[in-house]
Design an enzyme around this catalytic site. Sequence first.
Site, PDB file in Angstrom:
ATOM      1  N   HIS A 348       0.977  -1.177  -0.251  1.00  0.00           N
ATOM      2  CA  HIS A 348      -0.130  -0.006   0.148  1.00  0.00           C
ATOM      3  C   HIS A 348       1.395   1.343   0.165  1.00  0.00           C
ATOM      4  O   HIS A 348       1.760   1.118   1.004  1.00  0.00           O
ATOM      5  CB  HIS A 348      -0.805   0.277   1.394  1.00  0.00           C
ATOM      6  CG  HIS A 348      -1.599   1.099   1.118  1.00  0.00           C
ATOM      7  ND1 HIS A 348      -3.073   1.398   0.747  1.00  0.00           N
ATOM      8  CD2 HIS A 348      -2.053   2.218   2.586  1.00  0.00           C
ATOM      9  CE1 HIS A 348      -3.513   2.615   1.100  1.00  0.00           C
ATOM     10  NE2 HIS A 348      -2.597   2.496   2.461  1.00  0.00           N
ATOM     11  N   HIS A 393       0.713  10.861  -2.259  1.00  0.00           N
ATOM     12  CA  HIS A 393      -0.436  11.081  -2.049  1.00  0.00           C
ATOM     13  C   HIS A 393      -1.293  12.103  -1.671  1.00  0.00           C
ATOM     14  O   HIS A 393      -0.511  13.193  -1.015  1.00  0.00           O
ATOM     15  CB  HIS A 393       0.001  10.371  -0.345  1.00  0.00           C
ATOM     16  CG  HIS A 393      -0.856  10.248   0.613  1.00  0.00           C
ATOM     17  ND1 HIS A 393      -1.794  10.747   1.561  1.00  0.00           N
ATOM     18  CD2 HIS A 393      -1.429   8.398   0.461  1.00  0.00           C
ATOM     19  CE1 HIS A 393      -3.172   9.369   1.521  1.00  0.00           C
ATOM     20  NE2 HIS A 393      -2.525   8.640   1.446  1.00  0.00           N
ATOM     21  N   GLU A 427      -4.391   3.811  -8.759  1.00  0.00           N
ATOM     22  CA  GLU A 427      -5.689   4.929  -8.099  1.00  0.00           C
ATOM     23  C   GLU A 427      -4.851   6.362  -8.861  1.00  0.00           C
ATOM     24  O   GLU A 427      -4.395   7.121  -9.186  1.00  0.00           O
ATOM     25  CB  GLU A 427      -4.569   5.119  -6.799  1.00  0.00           C
ATOM     26  CG  GLU A 427      -4.986   6.042  -6.317  1.00  0.00           C
ATOM     27  CD  GLU A 427      -6.518   5.797  -5.343  1.00  0.00           C
ATOM     28  OE1 GLU A 427      -7.466   6.358  -5.095  1.00  0.00           O
ATOM     29  OE2 GLU A 427      -7.367   4.494  -5.632  1.00  0.00           O
TER      30      GLU A 427
END
Length: 803
Positions: A348, A393, A427
């Site tokens: 992750h 992120h 993502e």
Amino acid sequence: MNRDSSTSSSDTRNTDRDDPAPDGNVTENPMASSGSVLLTAWPRAPSLSSGIQGDDNLQSMLVGTVMRKIKSRSWKKQRYFKLQDDCATIWYQSKKTGNTHCTFSVSDVEAIREGHQSEVLLSIADEFPPDRCFTLVFRGRRGNLDLVAESAEEAQSWIRGMRKLIENLENMGEREKLDQWIGDWFKKADKNKDGRMNFKEVRDLLKMMNVDMNEHHAHRLFTMADRSQSGTLEDDEFVLFYKMLTRREDVLKVFQQYSADGQKLSLRDLQGFLRDEQLEGGGVEQQAKRLIERYEPSDTAKLLNAMTFDGFLMYLGSAEGSIFNPQRRGLFQDMSQPLCHYFISSSHNTYLMEDQLRGQSSVEGYIRALSRGCRCLEVDCWDGASGEPIVYHGRTFTSKILFKDVVSAVGNYAFKVSEYPVILSIENHCGVEQQNVMAQHLNHILGDKLLKSTLDGRAPVGLPSPEDLKGKILLKAKKIGGLEESFSGMVEDALTGEVSDEEEASEIEKDHLQRESIRHRVKKSKQHLSKELSDCVVYCKSVHFSSFKHSRIHSKFYEVASFTESKARKHLKDAGAEFVLHNSRQLTRIYPSGFRTDSSNFNPQEMWNAGCQFVALNFQTAGEGMDLNDGLFNQNGHCGYVLKPIFMREPGSGFDPEMPQNWEGYRPVVLTIQVISGQQLPKVNIKEDSIVDPLVRVEIHGVPMDQAKQETRYIENNGFNPVWYDTLRFSIHAPELALVRFVVEDYDKTSKNDFVGQFTLPLSCMQQGYRHIHLLSRDGTSIPPSSLFVHIRITELNKASGS
């Protein structure tokens, strides 16, 4: 507990029983040679120092070289690097305040990368050519060392020399490793560097080695070892002292139990031990002969087809004598089943090196994850400047890296550790334009490695196997339409909707409905998906999950749902058997909660209990979660794929992790572990006088019924050779899923215990009998020669007893 050892006058346990004869002769018989008599003289470290005379690279390293240490485009400083005479340590001069030089051990270096193979060296690629650049990659989570030599020749000298030293270290036998370890301690204790140790230096050495011994007893051993009566120890005298210090009476007891004459194990004696204690299968006679040939140091004993105590100790300390079955370390599982039938090592936020708010994003995260056997990597993509997609992120202060650099790193490192497929979990937060750029980079950089169509070119009816997909990189992302439409030519040009698979922001929104300030800030964006990127998705189409019933009726085999850990737990609690059934047909990814801003990990075991394949962890964060992940995936050739138990692959099994006893194949077991002793446990406190008070905790991680922890008592002031003989018992109802974690801690009655070391493995990979457990650090790296000595028994639990 880390207390001042000078306050205790108690003898170290198990070190003053059965003292050797006054003349110091500790090698006459097995009773007296109950220490580690694998050593014959010191200092030597033969594998490291042999061959130096004829090796120009090592000779050059011994002379030393001036190189540039590079930390960034603006931080480039000259340092003088030199290989020490021990051929095991690199020394370099630094100008840091109060620290004129630094050293690191060759054993700390995991790999050497040539050229511009780090972000730092890539950033100065226009300044220094690749043939002068190289990177030393350290074990664990320590940062890399990026270097630029003055010439290509000097760079090659260090690259080849370091590789030779690392190779020599890896090829060392147990005896040579112990020699090396003792040599290191000798050098640390020999403060005046005269090659001798006086009693004060020996006393200091004992504290450094984690042993608290009363001065009278230590002096007695010192005097016995000082055969030359010079008042100092050197060479063989120091080895003799070490033998007396490390007598393994625990192993001697076992040896004498099976030895007919108390002096040696005959072939028949050794067969009896292997059959009755180690529970080895057929061919015990051949195995006994092979062990004598491999581990017995005495040629005389070999001629007699016998094993001395020394050989017995070497066997028990080897990989064959370890708790992890060596046959399970290699590739042994069927790799031809559908992808959904495997647990798959998954990461992750793979790009992060630290926390999720301000941490550094780095290509190094991908390289390190792949080198640890990870097969599913997360790539968090956002629109970047100059038309180049970036990875970081989102909506945080973490640094940013280029998507194309991530793809290059994956292309270079995907198949160095495992040849089985790598899945990129995308993502996607990019607009169509930069999605097209992503597709171009994937196609251009990965080429044939990128899977662009079904394997046989026809509409498939099921997922392919890891074997079918060897050497391939797959994309897990949103897709326009399905595989069927791809073959019928009925695909639209673009899809409007959520292109992002995991919306941590939306999770936060739902969990904080009462907090208006967060609610109105977080909005799900609707955007288009590019056809070019969609075409790169074949067997792993990301879809929204509605319910198990909906999935059972409507889901296609290539559709993958993602859950946060909290949603997965809810499904597991409400419908465990249905979750297992779902995962026998479909791929599922579980990822940590968005609230874990410190990049901490959940316990992956509860997700494996449901058969979830992609249980994504923060590889950058050490601790229990990664210990369990490493423990599960250290088997099967470390290839990143572990075949799920049969009851998780067969649709009709009805296995429910909450009630394993209802499964028709229910075969519970009792695991009995006698924790016998510990050897050379590392210090956890750098204070010179601190000594460890070790205890061992054994944890069972499995289905809820099996979750359990038990501890031994703690041994006061002895991290060197503590002895317990404590027995722990566990009932295990789903042994096929159980992981066993051994944790050594330094007991402290006033505060939290300090971590000393751990080792985790699947119950199915455990060898029975007398075994050593070679401990690992918090980072998962080995800390030789630290170990535990245990006795293991696994027996059937009577189902009728219900215990």
